[in-house]
Write a protein that holds these residues in place. Structure first.
Motif, PDB file in Angstrom:
ATOM      1  N   ALA A 314     -24.450 -75.527  58.053  1.00 21.29           N
ATOM      2  CA  ALA A 314     -24.364 -75.258  56.618  1.00 21.29           C
ATOM      3  C   ALA A 314     -25.080 -73.957  56.258  1.00 21.29           C
ATOM      4  N   GLU A 315     -26.219 -73.721  56.916  1.00 21.15           N
ATOM      5  CA  GLU A 315     -26.961 -72.487  56.662  1.00 21.15           C
ATOM      6  C   GLU A 315     -26.171 -71.278  57.163  1.00 21.15           C
ATOM      7  N   ARG A 316     -25.517 -71.414  58.319  1.00 19.68           N
ATOM      8  CA  ARG A 316     -24.684 -70.315  58.825  1.00 19.68           C
ATOM      9  C   ARG A 316     -23.547 -70.003  57.872  1.00 19.68           C
ATOM     10  N   LEU A 317     -22.936 -71.041  57.327  1.00 18.10           N
ATOM     11  CA  LEU A 317     -21.859 -70.830  56.359  1.00 18.10           C
ATOM     12  C   LEU A 317     -22.363 -70.068  55.145  1.00 18.10           C
ATOM     13  N   ARG A 318     -23.559 -70.421  54.711  1.00 20.91           N
ATOM     14  CA  ARG A 318     -24.117 -69.763  53.525  1.00 20.91           C
ATOM     15  C   ARG A 318     -24.400 -68.292  53.799  1.00 20.91           C
ATOM     16  N   ARG A 319     -24.915 -68.011  54.982  1.00 22.61           N
ATOM     17  CA  ARG A 319     -25.331 -66.647  55.297  1.00 22.61           C
ATOM     18  C   ARG A 319     -24.192 -65.774  55.822  1.00 22.61           C
ATOM     19  N   ASN A 320     -23.254 -66.392  56.544  1.00 22.24           N
ATOM     20  CA  ASN A 320     -22.211 -65.607  57.201  1.00 22.24           C
ATOM     21  C   ASN A 320     -20.952 -66.458  57.287  1.00 22.24           C
ATOM     22  N   PHE A 321     -20.258 -66.599  56.179  1.00 24.88           N
ATOM     23  CA  PHE A 321     -19.149 -67.539  56.060  1.00 24.88           C
ATOM     24  C   PHE A 321     -18.075 -67.316  57.120  1.00 24.88           C
ATOM     25  N   GLY A 322     -17.721 -66.076  57.373  1.00 25.10           N
ATOM     26  CA  GLY A 322     -16.621 -65.791  58.296  1.00 25.10           C
ATOM     27  C   GLY A 322     -17.029 -65.666  59.749  1.00 25.10           C
ATOM     28  N   GLY A 323     -18.320 -65.703  60.052  1.00 21.71           N
ATOM     29  CA  GLY A 323     -18.765 -65.481  61.420  1.00 21.71           C
ATOM     30  C   GLY A 323     -18.462 -64.060  61.863  1.00 21.71           C
ATOM     31  N   MET A 324     -18.765 -63.106  60.976  1.00 23.46           N
ATOM     32  CA  MET A 324     -18.361 -61.714  61.186  1.00 23.46           C
ATOM     33  C   MET A 324     -19.010 -61.065  62.410  1.00 23.46           C
ATOM     34  N   ASP A 325     -20.138 -61.595  62.852  1.00 22.23           N
ATOM     35  CA  ASP A 325     -20.828 -60.963  63.976  1.00 22.23           C
ATOM     36  C   ASP A 325     -20.479 -61.574  65.321  1.00 22.23           C
ATOM     37  N   ARG A 326     -19.660 -62.627  65.324  1.00 25.43           N
ATOM     38  CA  ARG A 326     -19.394 -63.362  66.569  1.00 25.43           C
ATOM     39  C   ARG A 326     -18.767 -62.469  67.643  1.00 25.43           C
ATOM     40  N   TYR A 327     -17.803 -61.640  67.284  1.00 25.10           N
ATOM     41  CA  TYR A 327     -17.116 -60.807  68.278  1.00 25.10           C
ATOM     42  C   TYR A 327     -17.356 -59.315  68.066  1.00 25.10           C
ATOM     43  N   LYS A 328     -18.406 -58.995  67.331  1.00 21.03           N
ATOM     44  CA  LYS A 328     -18.685 -57.587  67.039  1.00 21.03           C
ATOM     45  C   LYS A 328     -18.868 -56.763  68.318  1.00 21.03           C
ATOM     46  N   GLU A 329     -19.695 -57.230  69.240  1.00 19.51           N
ATOM     47  CA  GLU A 329     -19.935 -56.492  70.479  1.00 19.51           C
ATOM     48  C   GLU A 329     -18.707 -56.497  71.377  1.00 19.51           C
ATOM     49  N   ALA A 330     -18.034 -57.623  71.484  1.00 18.42           N
ATOM     50  CA  ALA A 330     -16.845 -57.724  72.329  1.00 18.42           C
ATOM     51  C   ALA A 330     -15.751 -56.783  71.840  1.00 18.42           C
ATOM     52  N   GLN A 377     -11.829 -68.953  56.748  1.00 20.36           N
ATOM     53  CA  GLN A 377     -12.743 -68.136  57.549  1.00 20.36           C
ATOM     54  C   GLN A 377     -11.981 -67.156  58.438  1.00 20.36           C
ATOM     55  N   LEU A 378     -10.834 -67.600  58.965  1.00 20.00           N
ATOM     56  CA  LEU A 378     -10.003 -66.683  59.748  1.00 20.00           C
ATOM     57  C   LEU A 378      -9.515 -65.530  58.889  1.00 20.00           C
ATOM     58  N   LEU A 379      -9.163 -65.827  57.657  1.00 23.98           N
ATOM     59  CA  LEU A 379      -8.685 -64.783  56.744  1.00 23.98           C
ATOM     60  C   LEU A 379      -9.787 -63.750  56.484  1.00 23.98           C
ATOM     61  N   VAL A 380     -11.024 -64.220  56.347  1.00 26.39           N
ATOM     62  CA  VAL A 380     -12.154 -63.318  56.102  1.00 26.39           C
ATOM     63  C   VAL A 380     -12.342 -62.335  57.257  1.00 26.39           C
ATOM     64  N   ARG A 381     -12.171 -62.791  58.500  1.00 20.39           N
ATOM     65  CA  ARG A 381     -12.415 -61.919  59.650  1.00 20.39           C
ATOM     66  C   ARG A 381     -11.120 -61.388  60.279  1.00 20.39           C
ATOM     67  N   PHE A 382     -10.004 -61.534  59.612  1.00 14.18           N
ATOM     68  CA  PHE A 382      -8.709 -61.147  60.194  1.00 14.18           C
ATOM     69  C   PHE A 382      -8.644 -59.646  60.485  1.00 14.18           C
ATOM     70  N   ARG A 383      -9.205 -58.846  59.606  1.00 17.21           N
ATOM     71  CA  ARG A 383      -9.105 -57.399  59.818  1.00 17.21           C
ATOM     72  C   ARG A 383      -9.898 -56.965  61.050  1.00 17.21           C
ATOM     73  N   GLN A 384     -11.134 -57.375  61.153  1.00 15.05           N
ATOM     74  CA  GLN A 384     -11.956 -56.890  62.262  1.00 15.05           C
ATOM     75  C   GLN A 384     -11.592 -57.532  63.595  1.00 15.05           C
TER      76      GLN A 384
END
Length: 517
Positions: A314-330, A377-384
């Motif tokens: 729940a805290e992760r959702l609040r801070r980073n809803f889309g999980g934008m950093d999950r594949y940033k390095e990859a 959440q997929l829609l939020v990170r679809f571009r990156q």
């Protein structure tokens, strides 16, 4: 003796806070033969809370937890009110509902109290509070009647425990103020058939307690009070705790600096507002919150760890809803090189790559799944995670967690709308889209309260298939190829009914390769 049919039907249907009012005596309760008054409720009084008064026929109202939460533990809840009234919500019903949320059956006790002679029992009672000796003398016969009612309540719940899926050795008694007095009177005077297994006197009034014999049997006690209790209950709570502790019984005492008398379930924007969470911790420590039917994950990791994981999620959702950093390095490591196919999804996609990385690498596929995610959440990170990778194609595989309500109530139109938006973005960037069906599933171990959701998945897949046809897109039908007779996944294809095994992924790989031709 009394019909339990309605209660059992409600419990079997898993309704939250199922209620059934149960009379504790057949006919006139002993000691109330000459009671001429009638039970009533006061909502307009100086305490600004609903109180019940003139109780002469004691009852317990059963609040049973949802089946998947049930711990087998039960607690009889005795509201306070100086043996003249019962604070039925703040110290009764609201407590019961909270207990239900923790898988505990609750029985709100309406015990006999002294009669009132007007329709404003609180106004009648207030002057009497100035002289506790006189009030104790007036209340004495009613404390005895109430104690009989409390013992009868324990006896009843224990006698009918099996019918309500309650462990007869896990029946507790808790009370507030006068209800705390009653709690201690019950435990001091109980026998094998009607003694509670644990007790929780909350700001109890000790002088009116009947008896003082602490049980020989292990009987844990939880004591709670505010230091600024206007009626002086704090030293009394310390006294009760000290006696229990010195008797070698498991004992825990919580004294809050502020809170006053009668804090119950009220919100005062003080630390005392969460006293019941500490009670919940204590119940867990006593082994009273272990579920009868724990989920797969609760069995594997423990219920406390699963709860902790839910809070972290729940805290992760609040801070980073889309999980934008999950594949940033990859994504950065790809150096902007165009990819062949991006697989976009949730834990099924993520687990697929983890289990058969070679399948992805040899076919120049990129896996971009994040466990637990929904279509929004997929829609939020679809571009990156898709557009910026410049793939030829993208396979959108999402919907399981939408139906499982991971980020809120399920709305089929909302889910379809999110997928349509992803299609629009992909097409605007020259990316070919393939739509994958949601995998079969009947229930979700992490959301057992939802029950069987296979029909919702079938309906969503029908919409996805129609959407693909409407837009001229390829539809990958995992569902038809993998479903069993219950529209779920058999154990050989998914051990937990949701996440595919190697055998399950093998079927999906064949379907994907065929679709990509």
């Amino acid at each position: 003796m009394r019909s339990f049919l309605c209660l059992l039907l409600l419990f079997g249907s898993q309704f939250v806070n199922a209620q059934e009012v149960i009379k504790l005596y057949d006919g006139v309760p002993p000691g109330s033969e000459n009671a001429t008054w009638s039970e009533a409720t006061s909502t307009k009084n100086m305490l600004n809370t609903e109180v019940v008064y003139n109780v002469k026929e004691p009852t317990i109202t059963a609040y049973l937890p949802e089946k998947h939460l049930n711990t087998g533990t039960a607690i009889i809840v005795a509201p306070g009110g100086a043996f003249h009234t019962l604070s039925i919500n703040n110290e009764g019903v609201d407590v019961a509902k909270w207990l239900n949320s923790k898988g505990i059956a609750a029985f709100v006790l309406k015990y006999r109290v002294a009669p009132s002679f007007t329709d404003d029992p609180v106004k009648e009672l207030m002057p009497k509070m100035a002289d506790f000796d006189a009030l104790d003398q007036e209340n004495e016969p009613y404390v005895k009647l109430a104690t009989a009612d409390g013992l009868k309540a324990v006896e009843y719940v224990r006698k009918h425990a099996e019918e309500m899926e309650i462990n007869p050795g896990k029946i507790g008694f808790m009370g507030f103020s006068a209800g705390g007095t009653l709690t201690m009177s019950v435990v001091y005077n109980g026998t094998e058939k009607d003694r509670p297994n644990f007790v929780a006197p909350i700001y109890a009034y000790e002088p009116a307690v009947i008896g003082s014999k602490i049980p020989v049997e292990k009987t844990p006690i939880f004591v709670c009070v505010a230091g600024d209790d206007q009626l002086g209950m704090m030293p009394m709570s310390i006294s009760i705790y000290k006696e229990w502790f010195e008797a070698g019984q498991p004992a825990e005492l919580h004294i809050y600096q502020k809170g006053g008398h009668g804090f119950g379930m009220r919100e005062q924007k003080l630390p005392v507002d969460t006293w019941y969470e500490r009670f919940g911790d204590w119940l867990r420590d006593q082994g009273l919150r272990d579920k009868i039917r724990p989920s797969k994950y609760e069995k594997q990791f423990g219920e406390a760890e699963v709860e902790k994981g839910e809070r972290m999620a729940a805290e992760r959702l609040r801070r980073n809803f889309g999980g934008m950093d999950r594949y940033k390095e990859a994504n950065a490591k790809l150096n902007g090189e165009a990819q062949k196919v991006v697989f976009l999804g949730n834990s099924i996609t993520e687990g697929w790559y983890r289990q058969d990385e070679d399948f992805f690498k040899r076919n120049q596929f990129v896996g971009r799944g994040i466990s637990g995610q929904t279509s929004s959440q997929l829609l939020v990170r679809f571009r990156q995670d898709v557009v910026d990778l410049h793939p030829e194609k993208v396979i959108i595989h999402i919907g399981t967690n939408d139906v499982a309500e991971n980020t809120g109530p399920y709305d089929e139109d909302f889910t379809i709308g999110n997928i349509e938006s992803m299609i629009d973005i992909a097409e605007q960037n020259g990316i070919q889209v393939l739509i994958a069906s949601v995998l079969p599933a009947t229930k979700f171990e992490w959301r057992l309260a939802l029950g069987d959701r296979s029909a919702e998945i079938v309906k969503l897949n029908e919409r996805l298939k129609s959407l693909a046809k409407e837009k001229g897109l390829k539809y990958i039908d995992y569902h038809s190829a993998m479903k069993n007779e219950s529209n779920g996944l058999s154990p050989e294809l998914a051990a937990d009914g949701v996440h595919p095994t190697a055998e399950g992924f093998e079927i999906m790989e064949k379907l994907v390769l065929e679709a990509l031709k």
